[in-house]
Design an enzyme around this catalytic site. Structure first.
Site, PDB file in Angstrom:
ATOM      1  CD  GLN A 172      -6.121   1.103   1.253  1.00  0.00           C
ATOM      2  OE1 GLN A 172      -5.490   1.322   2.279  1.00  0.00           O
ATOM      3  NE2 GLN A 172      -6.213  -0.105   0.717  1.00  0.00           N
ATOM      4  CE1 TYR A 186      -1.450  -2.641  -9.365  1.00  0.00           C
ATOM      5  CE2 TYR A 186      -1.459  -1.007  -7.627  1.00  0.00           C
ATOM      6  CZ  TYR A 186      -0.866  -1.551  -8.741  1.00  0.00           C
ATOM      7  OH  TYR A 186       0.303  -1.030  -9.224  1.00  0.00           O
ATOM      8  CD  GLU A 187      -1.412  -4.550  -3.456  1.00  0.00           C
ATOM      9  OE1 GLU A 187      -1.799  -5.183  -2.462  1.00  0.00           O
ATOM     10  OE2 GLU A 187      -0.876  -5.096  -4.426  1.00  0.00           O
ATOM     11  N   GLY A 188      -6.411  -2.988  -2.338  1.00  0.00           N
ATOM     12  CA  GLY A 188      -7.547  -2.437  -1.604  1.00  0.00           C
ATOM     13  C   GLY A 188      -7.961  -1.142  -2.259  1.00  0.00           C
ATOM     14  NE  ARG A 227      -3.983  -2.236   1.869  1.00  0.00           N
ATOM     15  CZ  ARG A 227      -4.760  -2.831   2.743  1.00  0.00           C
ATOM     16  NH1 ARG A 227      -4.584  -2.605   4.040  1.00  0.00           N
ATOM     17  NH2 ARG A 227      -5.718  -3.654   2.344  1.00  0.00           N
TER      18      ARG A 227
END
Length: 597
Positions: free
Chosen positions: A448, A441-443, A297
């Site tokens: 977030q 991506y990565e949440g 992140r």
């Protein structure tokens, strides 16, 4: 074709003049010998690699893309990528911030972050091949067995092998509790079967082996996220000494056809009784994977930071050269048939938006890097604990706020080019396409925002936010008597004061109805992002004013003040609208069945 010049002067300003990182490093035994000269030398050489080796491959790689041989399941990246990766290894770059015990150079994560900003600006898609390897290294370092550390870490550190994170499945993205991949015990290891998608750098031939970190379920695992385990699954099996053996049962079944990052192999992976070893404890896989996910992140925010910088550089150069119309206030270029477009106020707005987002993002990225270094290496336990808490608070802001800003900045910079910005050869449309994935991506950025408001702020009744707020309050108190700082301190102090009431109000609503948190979270994240940026810009302005007062005539400092003034005048005021829309609540969103019928 776009160009890229590493922003070494601004990096040095943030590292040495704003945060004085070398003094902090002296307090950490592992980094006590890392001085400003060392930092500058490393980043200068890193900038050369980024701008001279991988940046020239950016457009050609985007055009060529990756090729999958369906018979062998091998993926070939674009021309020049493998050779560039070999230069990356030979330069020792994969080992920059890794533990010397495993062959690393032992430099701070802060410096590695600056290096990666330059790599991302030069060629984000290429950088994603080694990018996730560092997260895999961190996860194995924290949770791996002695055998896994002995076999995998030296290869990941040297760059001889790369790593991936395999989370997503066709039916399961953010909600990992739904994943179906199974792991069956087989002696000292496991046979893993299932399907993973969207795996960045999931297959390629640039290295001898790829270490996949795979989430899967054991046979007796409880349902949901509490039943997930993490496994190290190599592309080629390795024996007890780390010698590569036969092909493992994990292979690429297809490559995604994407909007951007064309030259990175986003793979569909099939696992057919692939042999893997357990990382950490059974059913505790998310705990281990979050080490990698949090690193990723921060890295994703860094990706958008790099794209913001390179888009700004090229838009600025174009605006100085392109002539269109005359200035509304009179002719500026009398020797030309029209004025350069940089004379037009709205062109400057677009340019300064990107510049402010790049410089604010760079300061935040360095600040977060220092928190990471302190969390892991400071001798004082309280400093370690406080740094970890504040970093956890800021991580979703780094990921979401920087990627939101990065996409906006690349679009604005594309707009500077007019019609030429839509044409491939200028490179601007690629920056826009590549930046778009970073918001997902990565949440996703909504995830977030929910993490920030729901877990990091309301989860401990605002204790960590208050801790960070105290640091800002100390700065405000120290600089509040400085009249020249008033234009920067006053808005920062106003928002810091408003933030307490704003957070309390949203928290109270959320206590009554959890959907209120979901409705407010995205706006809240952006307000929090501006609080952090305002703090960063006030600190940078403080240094610039001090240098000017000392008689320093370097125009860099005047430029820094002008950028700070633009930020507070044109970007920061959106906090008022964001707080208003957050307070408008959930009813206007959920009481909409007729509208969405």
């Amino acid at each position: 074709m776009p160009s890229y010049n590493p922003p070494l002067r601004d990096m040095q300003f943030v590292l040495h003049e704003v945060f004085n990182v070398a003094e902090d490093f002296k307090q950490m035994p592992a980094y006590a010998e890392v001085d400003a000269d060392t930092i500058n030398a490393v980043l200068e050489e890193g900038g050369k690699f980024a701008s001279q080796v991988i940046q020239p491959l950016n457009i050609s790689g985007d055009t060529e893309g990756c090729t999958l041989d369906k018979a062998t399941h091998e993926v070939t990246p674009p021309k020049g990528y493998k050779e560039a990766y070999q230069q990356y290894i030979e330069g020792g770059w994969p080992a920059l911030s890794c533990d010397p015990e495993y062959g690393g150079q032992g430099l701070p994560a802060t410096i590695n972050g600056c290096f990666y900003e330059m790599l991302n600006a030069a060629n984000q898609a290429w950088t994603m091949y080694p990018g996730l390897s560092h997260g895999a290294y961190e996860a194995l370092l924290a949770h791996g067995t002695d055998w896994q550390k002995k076999v995998y870490l030296p290869k990941l550190v040297s760059g001889e092998w790369t790593g991936t994170m395999c989370l997503t499945e066709p039916h399961c993205g953010t909600d990992l509790g739904l994943l179906r991949t199974k792991a069956e015990p087989d002696g000292d290891s496991y046979l893993i079967s299932g399907e993973k998608i969207f795996i960045s750098a999931g297959e390629h031939n640039m290295v001898d082996n790829i270490v996949h970190l795979v989430l899967a379920r054991l046979p007796d695992a409880p349902a949901g996220s509490k039943g997930i385990s993490l496994f190290a699954v190599p592309k080629f099996n390795v024996d007890e000494n780390g010698t590569i053996g036969e092909r493992n049962g994990i292979y690429c079944a297809g490559l995604e056809h994407k909007m951007g990052i064309h030259s990175n192999a986003t793979a569909q992976l099939v696992l057919d009784k692939a042999r893997g070893t357990l990382i950490g404890q059974p059913n505790k896989g998310l705990q281990a994977m979050f080490v990698m996910m949090n690193a990723a992140r921060l890295g994703v925010g860094n990706q958008s930071l790099g794209l913001t910088e390179v888009a700004f550089q090229n838009a600025l150069a174009y605006a100085k050269d392109r002539i269109q119309m005359r200035s509304l206030s009179g002719v500026k270029a009398k020797d030309k048939p029209a004025d350069p477009i940089i004379v037009h106020p709205d062109v400057r707005r677009m340019l300064l938006t990107a510049k402010a987002y790049a410089e604010g993002g760079r300061a935040l990225s360095v600040y977060a890097g220092m928190l990471l270094d302190k969390e892991h290496h400071h001798p004082d336990e309280k400093v370690r604990k406080d740094s970890g808490e504040i970093l956890a608070l800021l991580t979703p802001i780094v990921k979401a706020f920087l990627t939101e800003n990065g996409f906006k900045a690349t679009v604005e910079c594309q707009q500077v080019f007019g019609g030429h910005g839509y044409i491939k050869e200028w490179g601007m449309e690629q920056f826009v396409r590549d930046a778009r994935i970073n918001m997902i991506y990565e949440g996703t950025n909504t995830v977030q925002a929910l993490d920030l408001l729901g877990r990091k702020v309301l989860g401990n009744q605002g204790a960590t936010l208050k801790k960070f707020g105290k640091e800002i309050a100390v700065f405000i108190e120290a600089e509040g008597v400085n009249e020249k700082m008033a234009e920067f301190i006053n808005p920062l102090a106003m928002l810091a004061d408003q933030m307490t009431k704003f957070t309390t109000e949203i928290g109270f609503r959320g206590f009554q109805n959890a959907d209120e948190v979901g409705a407010a979270a995205f706006d809240y994240m952006k307000v929090a992002g501006h609080l952090v940026f305002a703090y960063m810009f006030a600190r940078m302005a403080q240094v610039a004013l001090q240098k000017i007062a000392e008689g320093n005539t370097d125009p860099f400092y005047q430029g820094k003040l002008q950028t700070a003034r633009f930020y507070f005048a044109k970007l920061f005021p959106e906090t008022l609208t964001l707080m208003k829309t957050a307070r408008n609540g959930v009813k206007v969103l959920l009481d909409t069945d007729a509208a969405l019928a």
